[in-house]
Write an enzyme that holds these catalytic residues in place. Structure first.
Site, PDB file in Angstrom:
ATOM      1  N   GLY A  70       0.821  -1.200   0.000  1.00 37.99           N
ATOM      2  CA  GLY A  70       0.000   0.000   0.000  1.00 37.99           C
ATOM      3  C   GLY A  70       0.854   1.249   0.000  1.00 37.99           C
ATOM      4  N   ARG A  71       0.246   2.319  -0.466  1.00 38.42           N
ATOM      5  CA  ARG A  71       0.950   3.602  -0.510  1.00 38.42           C
ATOM      6  C   ARG A  71      -0.095   4.692  -0.354  1.00 38.42           C
ATOM      7  NH1 ARG A  71       5.819   5.681  -2.903  1.00 38.42           N
ATOM      8  NH2 ARG A  71       6.451   3.543  -3.322  1.00 38.42           N
ATOM      9  N   GLY A  72       0.265   5.686   0.442  1.00 39.26           N
ATOM     10  CA  GLY A  72      -0.645   6.800   0.644  1.00 39.26           C
ATOM     11  C   GLY A  72       0.118   8.106   0.681  1.00 39.26           C
ATOM     12  N   HIS A  77       0.825   9.871   3.309  1.00 40.47           N
ATOM     13  CA  HIS A  77       1.695   9.995   4.473  1.00 40.47           C
ATOM     14  C   HIS A  77       2.798   8.934   4.535  1.00 40.47           C
ATOM     15  CE1 HIS A  77      -1.031  13.027   5.860  1.00 40.47           C
ATOM     16  NE2 HIS A  77      -2.030  12.193   5.705  1.00 40.47           N
ATOM     17  N   GLY A  78       2.752   7.932   3.695  1.00 41.53           N
ATOM     18  CA  GLY A  78       3.786   6.904   3.753  1.00 41.53           C
ATOM     19  C   GLY A  78       3.420   5.706   2.902  1.00 41.53           C
ATOM     20  N   VAL A 106       3.254   1.178   2.874  1.00 43.91           N
ATOM     21  CA  VAL A 106       3.112   0.002   3.724  1.00 43.91           C
ATOM     22  C   VAL A 106       3.744  -1.178   3.006  1.00 43.91           C
ATOM     23  CG1 VAL A 106       1.496  -1.504   4.955  1.00 43.91           C
ATOM     24  CG2 VAL A 106       0.966   0.930   4.680  1.00 43.91           C
ATOM     25  N   LYS A 137       4.298   0.004   8.275  1.00 40.32           N
ATOM     26  CA  LYS A 137       3.990   1.325   7.721  1.00 40.32           C
ATOM     27  C   LYS A 137       5.207   2.215   7.958  1.00 40.32           C
ATOM     28  CE  LYS A 137       0.503   4.969   7.744  1.00 40.32           C
ATOM     29  NZ  LYS A 137      -0.810   5.370   8.255  1.00 40.32           N
ATOM     30  N   ASP A 140     -11.760   9.096   8.101  1.00 38.74           N
ATOM     31  CA  ASP A 140     -11.339   8.670   6.763  1.00 38.74           C
ATOM     32  C   ASP A 140     -11.860   7.266   6.458  1.00 38.74           C
ATOM     33  OD1 ASP A 140     -10.092   9.045   4.312  1.00 38.74           O
ATOM     34  OD2 ASP A 140      -8.149   8.311   5.002  1.00 38.74           O
TER      35      ASP A 140
END
Length: 193
Positions: A38-40, A42-43, A45, A60, A167
């Protein structure tokens, strides 16, 4: 072995980056880092494995310092300020112990590192799938009911603890191996006083 709900979250203040001797993969303390899951904003995973227990975890990785906001004062030279959002996310997750909330296992926060590593329960099932590739429903009525029940139970617990997630969306609802839905990503959550 999986930690019980009563086990305390580990706080580690030293970071050891190394290479796993057998696989050649990077390691953060006792965790062998595997692929990105995962990627968002803020960082990102990464899937990881604890070499001592063989438990799979989600790691994370977030920057210690937030990007400077327009008009915000800059820290003094050499001063490293930890992003308040990251500290709040860790504090909120430490408080959460519920079967419908992704569990925090460990926070690796070495003051000399530019990154903070948040070790989370690994969710084998990934994101809840709501639609098929042809945009039809992916869940039966019974599955949708069970999914919604799990989300409501998790939110009820959070609100009872004074936590507002802020969220809730499909990408933050994850399935474990038994298809229990758990709420994840507390990066923009708020803790009421």
């Amino acid at each position: 072995p999986h930690p019980t709900m009563a086990e305390a979250v580990r706080e580690t203040h030293s970071l050891h980056l190394q290479t796993h001797p057998l696989s050649g993969r990077r390691m953060v303390n006792q965790y062998v880092i595997e692929d990105e899951i995962g990627r968002g904003v803020h960082g990102r995973v990464r899937r990881a494995r604890n070499v001592h227990t063989d438990e799979r975890v989600a790691l994370k990785i977030v920057e210690r310092e937030a990007r400077p906001r327009l008009g915000a004062p800059r820290p003094a030279a050499g001063e490293r300020l930890t992003d308040e959002k990251v500290l709040r996310e860790i504090a909120i997750m430490k408080k959460c112990r519920h079967p419908n909330i992704v569990q925090l296992r460990e926070a690796i926060d070495d003051p000399h590192s530019r990154k903070i590593f948040i070790v989370l329960e690994y969710m084998d099932g990934g994101e809840v799938v709501w639609r098929t590739p042809t945009h039809g429903p992916a869940l039966t009525v019974a599955e949708a009911r069970r999914t919604l029940r799990d989300v409501v139970l998790g939110l009820e617990y959070l609100h009872h603890q004074g936590i507002v997630h802020r969220d809730i969306k499909p990408a933050n609802l994850l399935w474990d191996a038994q298809h229990t839905v758990k709420i994840s990503d507390f990066g923009v959550s708020y803790l009421c006083a």
